[in-house]
Structure formats: C-alpha cells, structure tokens
Motif scaffolding. Sequence first.
Motif, PDB file in Angstrom:
ATOM      1  N   LEU A  48      -9.073 -30.354  15.752  1.00  9.03           N
ATOM      2  CA  LEU A  48     -10.029 -29.801  14.626  1.00  9.03           C
ATOM      3  C   LEU A  48      -9.330 -30.325  13.416  1.00  9.03           C
ATOM      4  CD1 LEU A  48     -10.248 -25.921  15.827  1.00  9.03           C
ATOM      5  CD2 LEU A  48     -12.003 -27.731  15.360  1.00  9.03           C
ATOM      6  N   ASN A  49      -8.305 -30.364  13.397  1.00  6.02           N
ATOM      7  CA  ASN A  49      -7.577 -31.170  12.011  1.00  6.02           C
ATOM      8  C   ASN A  49      -8.229 -32.562  11.867  1.00  6.02           C
ATOM      9  OD1 ASN A  49      -5.455 -29.950  10.186  1.00  6.02           O
ATOM     10  ND2 ASN A  49      -4.612 -29.345  12.141  1.00  6.02           N
ATOM     11  N   LEU A  50      -8.082 -33.371  13.140  1.00  2.86           N
ATOM     12  CA  LEU A  50      -8.711 -34.696  12.880  1.00  2.86           C
ATOM     13  C   LEU A  50     -10.157 -34.732  12.768  1.00  2.86           C
ATOM     14  CD1 LEU A  50      -6.647 -36.040  16.044  1.00  2.86           C
ATOM     15  CD2 LEU A  50      -6.494 -36.765  13.645  1.00  2.86           C
ATOM     16  N   ALA A  51     -10.733 -33.647  13.093  1.00  6.52           N
ATOM     17  CA  ALA A  51     -12.305 -33.837  12.871  1.00  6.52           C
ATOM     18  C   ALA A  51     -12.482 -33.088  11.573  1.00  6.52           C
ATOM     19  CB  ALA A  51     -12.934 -32.696  13.679  1.00  6.52           C
ATOM     20  N   GLY A  52     -11.600 -32.625  10.633  1.00  7.27           N
ATOM     21  CA  GLY A  52     -11.728 -32.350   9.418  1.00  7.27           C
ATOM     22  C   GLY A  52     -12.090 -30.817   9.170  1.00  7.27           C
ATOM     23  N   PHE A  53     -11.936 -30.258  10.106  1.00  9.68           N
ATOM     24  CA  PHE A  53     -12.211 -28.639   9.793  1.00  9.68           C
ATOM     25  C   PHE A  53     -10.743 -28.034   9.292  1.00  9.68           C
ATOM     26  CE2 PHE A  53     -15.157 -29.327  13.417  1.00  9.68           C
ATOM     27  CZ  PHE A  53     -15.951 -28.322  13.009  1.00  9.68           C
ATOM     28  N   LYS A  54     -11.152 -27.006   8.519  1.00  9.97           N
ATOM     29  CA  LYS A  54      -9.897 -26.558   7.580  1.00  9.97           C
ATOM     30  C   LYS A  54      -9.972 -24.675   8.210  1.00  9.97           C
ATOM     31  CE  LYS A  54      -9.873 -29.710   4.981  1.00  9.97           C
ATOM     32  NZ  LYS A  54      -8.786 -30.690   5.120  1.00  9.97           N
ATOM     33  N   GLU A  55     -10.728 -24.444   8.888  1.00 14.16           N
ATOM     34  CA  GLU A  55     -10.489 -22.979   9.571  1.00 14.16           C
ATOM     35  C   GLU A  55     -11.258 -22.752  10.885  1.00 14.16           C
ATOM     36  OE1 GLU A  55     -12.311 -21.107   6.197  1.00 14.16           O
ATOM     37  OE2 GLU A  55     -14.479 -21.293   6.654  1.00 14.16           O
ATOM     38  N   HIS A  56     -10.845 -21.700  11.613  1.00 13.89           N
ATOM     39  CA  HIS A  56     -11.579 -21.466  12.892  1.00 13.89           C
ATOM     40  C   HIS A  56     -11.756 -19.894  12.620  1.00 13.89           C
ATOM     41  CE1 HIS A  56      -7.921 -19.472  14.738  1.00 13.89           C
ATOM     42  NE2 HIS A  56      -7.287 -20.521  13.995  1.00 13.89           N
ATOM     43  N   LEU A  57     -12.589 -19.376  13.342  1.00 17.78           N
ATOM     44  CA  LEU A  57     -12.965 -17.889  13.482  1.00 17.78           C
ATOM     45  C   LEU A  57     -12.150 -17.057  14.494  1.00 17.78           C
ATOM     46  CD1 LEU A  57     -16.958 -18.120  13.265  1.00 17.78           C
ATOM     47  CD2 LEU A  57     -15.238 -17.949  11.387  1.00 17.78           C
ATOM     48  N   ILE A  58     -11.817 -15.979  14.262  1.00 16.61           N
ATOM     49  CA  ILE A  58     -11.400 -15.045  15.120  1.00 16.61           C
ATOM     50  C   ILE A  58     -12.230 -13.728  15.090  1.00 16.61           C
ATOM     51  CG2 ILE A  58      -9.017 -15.752  14.977  1.00 16.61           C
ATOM     52  CD1 ILE A  58      -8.495 -13.060  13.438  1.00 16.61           C
ATOM     53  N   ILE A  59     -12.435 -12.952  16.220  1.00 13.85           N
ATOM     54  CA  ILE A  59     -13.094 -11.861  16.263  1.00 13.85           C
ATOM     55  C   ILE A  59     -12.506 -10.807  15.709  1.00 13.85           C
ATOM     56  CG2 ILE A  59     -12.350 -11.203  18.685  1.00 13.85           C
ATOM     57  CD1 ILE A  59     -15.353 -10.452  19.392  1.00 13.85           C
ATOM     58  N   ASN A  60     -13.112  -9.940  14.804  1.00 11.22           N
ATOM     59  CA  ASN A  60     -12.372  -8.966  14.076  1.00 11.22           C
ATOM     60  C   ASN A  60     -13.326  -7.619  13.917  1.00 11.22           C
ATOM     61  OD1 ASN A  60     -10.259  -8.492  12.360  1.00 11.22           O
ATOM     62  ND2 ASN A  60     -11.478  -8.755  10.483  1.00 11.22           N
ATOM     63  N   GLY A  61     -13.315  -6.993  15.193  1.00 13.41           N
ATOM     64  CA  GLY A  61     -14.342  -5.965  15.065  1.00 13.41           C
ATOM     65  C   GLY A  61     -15.766  -5.926  15.222  1.00 13.41           C
ATOM     66  N   LYS A  62     -16.349  -4.609  15.111  1.00 11.44           N
ATOM     67  CA  LYS A  62     -17.692  -4.434  14.818  1.00 11.44           C
ATOM     68  C   LYS A  62     -17.894  -3.222  14.040  1.00 11.44           C
ATOM     69  CE  LYS A  62     -20.302  -4.430  18.797  1.00 11.44           C
ATOM     70  NZ  LYS A  62     -20.668  -4.310  19.946  1.00 11.44           N
ATOM     71  N   ILE A  63     -19.135  -3.473  13.272  1.00 15.33           N
ATOM     72  CA  ILE A  63     -19.402  -2.447  12.211  1.00 15.33           C
ATOM     73  C   ILE A  63     -21.112  -2.255  12.739  1.00 15.33           C
ATOM     74  CG2 ILE A  63     -20.001  -1.834   9.846  1.00 15.33           C
ATOM     75  CD1 ILE A  63     -17.449  -3.533   9.168  1.00 15.33           C
ATOM     76  N   ASN A  64     -21.482  -1.172  12.816  1.00 13.60           N
ATOM     77  CA  ASN A  64     -22.729  -0.679  13.399  1.00 13.60           C
ATOM     78  C   ASN A  64     -23.254  -1.681  14.403  1.00 13.60           C
ATOM     79  OD1 ASN A  64     -22.757   1.371  11.377  1.00 13.60           O
ATOM     80  ND2 ASN A  64     -23.254  -0.077   9.651  1.00 13.60           N
ATOM     81  N   GLU A  65     -22.413  -1.702  15.490  1.00 11.78           N
ATOM     82  CA  GLU A  65     -22.831  -2.560  16.422  1.00 11.78           C
ATOM     83  C   GLU A  65     -22.911  -4.351  16.301  1.00 11.78           C
ATOM     84  OE1 GLU A  65     -22.855  -1.148  19.701  1.00 11.78           O
ATOM     85  OE2 GLU A  65     -22.183   0.646  18.448  1.00 11.78           O
ATOM     86  N   LYS A  66     -22.570  -4.320  15.199  1.00 14.05           N
ATOM     87  CA  LYS A  66     -22.693  -5.883  14.715  1.00 14.05           C
ATOM     88  C   LYS A  66     -21.180  -6.409  14.666  1.00 14.05           C
ATOM     89  CE  LYS A  66     -23.617  -9.150  10.868  1.00 14.05           C
ATOM     90  NZ  LYS A  66     -24.370 -10.144  11.749  1.00 14.05           N
ATOM     91  N   LEU A  67     -21.089  -7.546  15.349  1.00 12.76           N
ATOM     92  CA  LEU A  67     -19.725  -8.284  15.529  1.00 12.76           C
ATOM     93  C   LEU A  67     -19.418  -8.786  14.303  1.00 12.76           C
ATOM     94  CD1 LEU A  67     -18.031  -8.591  18.102  1.00 12.76           C
ATOM     95  CD2 LEU A  67     -19.044 -10.857  18.561  1.00 12.76           C
ATOM     96  N   MET A  68     -18.060  -8.800  13.993  1.00 10.20           N
ATOM     97  CA  MET A  68     -17.482  -9.259  12.789  1.00 10.20           C
ATOM     98  C   MET A  68     -16.481 -10.297  13.173  1.00 10.20           C
ATOM     99  SD  MET A  68     -19.259  -7.238  10.895  1.00 10.20           S
ATOM    100  CE  MET A  68     -18.691  -7.744   9.196  1.00 10.20           C
ATOM    101  N   TRP A  69     -16.605 -11.115  12.061  1.00 12.00           N
ATOM    102  CA  TRP A  69     -15.664 -12.601  12.392  1.00 12.00           C
ATOM    103  C   TRP A  69     -15.003 -12.745  11.151  1.00 12.00           C
ATOM    104  CZ3 TRP A  69     -15.588 -14.889  17.152  1.00 12.00           C
ATOM    105  CH2 TRP A  69     -16.487 -14.494  17.973  1.00 12.00           C
ATOM    106  N   LYS A  70     -13.672 -13.159  11.298  1.00 11.98           N
ATOM    107  CA  LYS A  70     -12.669 -13.413  10.108  1.00 11.98           C
ATOM    108  C   LYS A  70     -12.398 -14.996  10.110  1.00 11.98           C
ATOM    109  CE  LYS A  70      -8.055 -12.340   8.531  1.00 11.98           C
ATOM    110  NZ  LYS A  70      -6.867 -11.586   8.631  1.00 11.98           N
ATOM    111  N   LYS A  71     -12.146 -15.683   9.024  1.00 11.72           N
ATOM    112  CA  LYS A  71     -12.043 -17.163   9.095  1.00 11.72           C
ATOM    113  C   LYS A  71     -10.397 -17.133   9.134  1.00 11.72           C
ATOM    114  CE  LYS A  71     -16.250 -18.425   6.363  1.00 11.72           C
ATOM    115  NZ  LYS A  71     -16.417 -19.049   5.261  1.00 11.72           N
TER     116      LYS A  71
END
Length: 293
Positions: free
Chosen positions: A263-286
């Motif tokens: 990912l570093n070589l491809a130029g990405f600065k962040e990846h996602l982690i799953i971070n709970g659900k609110i009102n049945e909607k999945l939440m993600w954190k950078k």
Amino acid sequence: MKPLFTSLHTHTTLCDGKDDIETMCKAAYEKKLHAIGFSAHVPIEKQIGRKSDWNLKEENVNEYVTQVNAAKKRWLGKLNVYLGFEADYIKGLRSPLDKDITSLKPDYIIGSTHFVSPKNGASPFTVDGPIEEFDKGLKEGYNGDAQALMNDYYSTQIEMIKAGGFDILGHADIIKKNCYGKNLWHQESEIERQRETAKAAAEKGIIIEVNTGAINQKRLNEVYPSLSFLCIIREFDIPVVITSDAHKAEDINGNYEIALQTLNLAGFKEHLIINGKINEKLMWKKEKIIKKL
C-alpha cells in the motif's frame, strides 16, 4: 499508540477453515486486533447442482449465524466480533443480492468472483481451484484461450459490482492464482479490465480488500490486488481494508506487513478498520498506514 488492524475475511470449520469460531476469536484477541469478522462462503450446491467442499452447507447456515452471534456476546468488551458472508457471484445462479443471504441481516458481505461461466455452455468452474480443475475448465470452456477466460473473469466481476448488494470486493485479481508468471494473456488488456473494475467500484462506493491469503497459503508472494492494480485503485480514490483470508488461527493477521508495504508503494496513506454500527449502518474509521508493524 499502536495502529489498529482487523481481520474481516476469515473462514472456520463450518466452511473450509481449519479452526472453529472461538479459536479464531482467541487468536484475534491475543494478537490485539481491533475486530474480527467471520465471512463463511455462502451455500452454492443447490444453485450449481453439484457438491462443494468449501462452501457452507444449507443445513449449517443457522448454526453459523447462531455461533457468531454468541461469540459477539462472549467477547463483548474485549473483542469486536462481526457476522459476515463471502457471497459468490455466479452468473444467473448466485449473487450477493440473493434473499437467503440478505434476510440473515449480516453486518457486511464480501462479494467475490471465484467462478466463470463459459459462454459455450460448459459447466461453471473456479479460477482459483485446483490446477487440474482450472486446466480442464480452460480447455472445455474456452478451447484453451486464456485471453478469453481473463476477459470473462473481469466482465463477471464488473457485472457483480454494478449489481451491488455487498460492502467489500474480495480478492479482485484472484484469477492470477493459477496463472502467475505464465504470461497467458496480454498484460495491457488486463490492465484495461482492472481499470474498468476500479471505475465500477468507485461509482458504487465499494471498499476493496487488500488480501494476504495467497501469501499465507504459500501460493503467491504478493497480495490481491497486485501493486499495479492497487495503483489504479488509488487513482480512483477507492478505500481499502487489509484482510488475511485466514483459514486457520495462526494466519489471522498473516503477512499484514507485506500488505502495508504494498500500500505504501501504491501511494496509499490510510486503510479502513470496521468501527461499529449506528442504526444498522456499518461504520468505518480511517487508520494511517505505517511502514511496518
């Protein structure tokens, strides 16, 4: 502060994994993962009309859901546990949109293209299965034309993406598993199909996994998608999540350092982690990408 990682692409003894749900949870906890998600291969025997030794059996679906939900309660406050499925897309036969999957209300679905369906009427076959099955399918379904097979694989995957119904795109170039380094088709044409894939995923708002499974299995020395494919994915500003495609507890975060390096070589600065659900909607954190674990 140590970076956070998750393992959302995991398989257990209820499909083709080697360890049970509790063993996988213990491994994730011991390795200090932020979350674990289970992604059993959805049943396909009824849909394709033949047996499968790597998919969840119809009679075990409710047991799988029950066991994962029980693990959620057991590990509450120690480890975040999520219910998922890896849903195959088999043209005209199986889809992540199928009601028998969505009615179970999983936390997330990984959409994967393992199968191609030859236009000549030959039986669908998996591009990542045993090499004997792959060679037989290539011969009978495509008359040995690997270029046509490659095009069909990406067309099928793009069709799945456009149809939607899932959250994460699984191992987006898994076709290379039996073809790596063989130069069976024109690289330029595959790059064009990968660009079409990325464009479709961006338009649908789908996350793409960076999957270390083939490295863990000692089948390849690189992640899915490849570095060059990930560079295309970054151009389209598509978010990524690191996964291990673990089939046993020891691989729960296997070779994540290679994923980070790629990912570093491809130029990405962040990846996602799953971070709970609110009102049945999945939440993600950078999460910021570091150079090494």
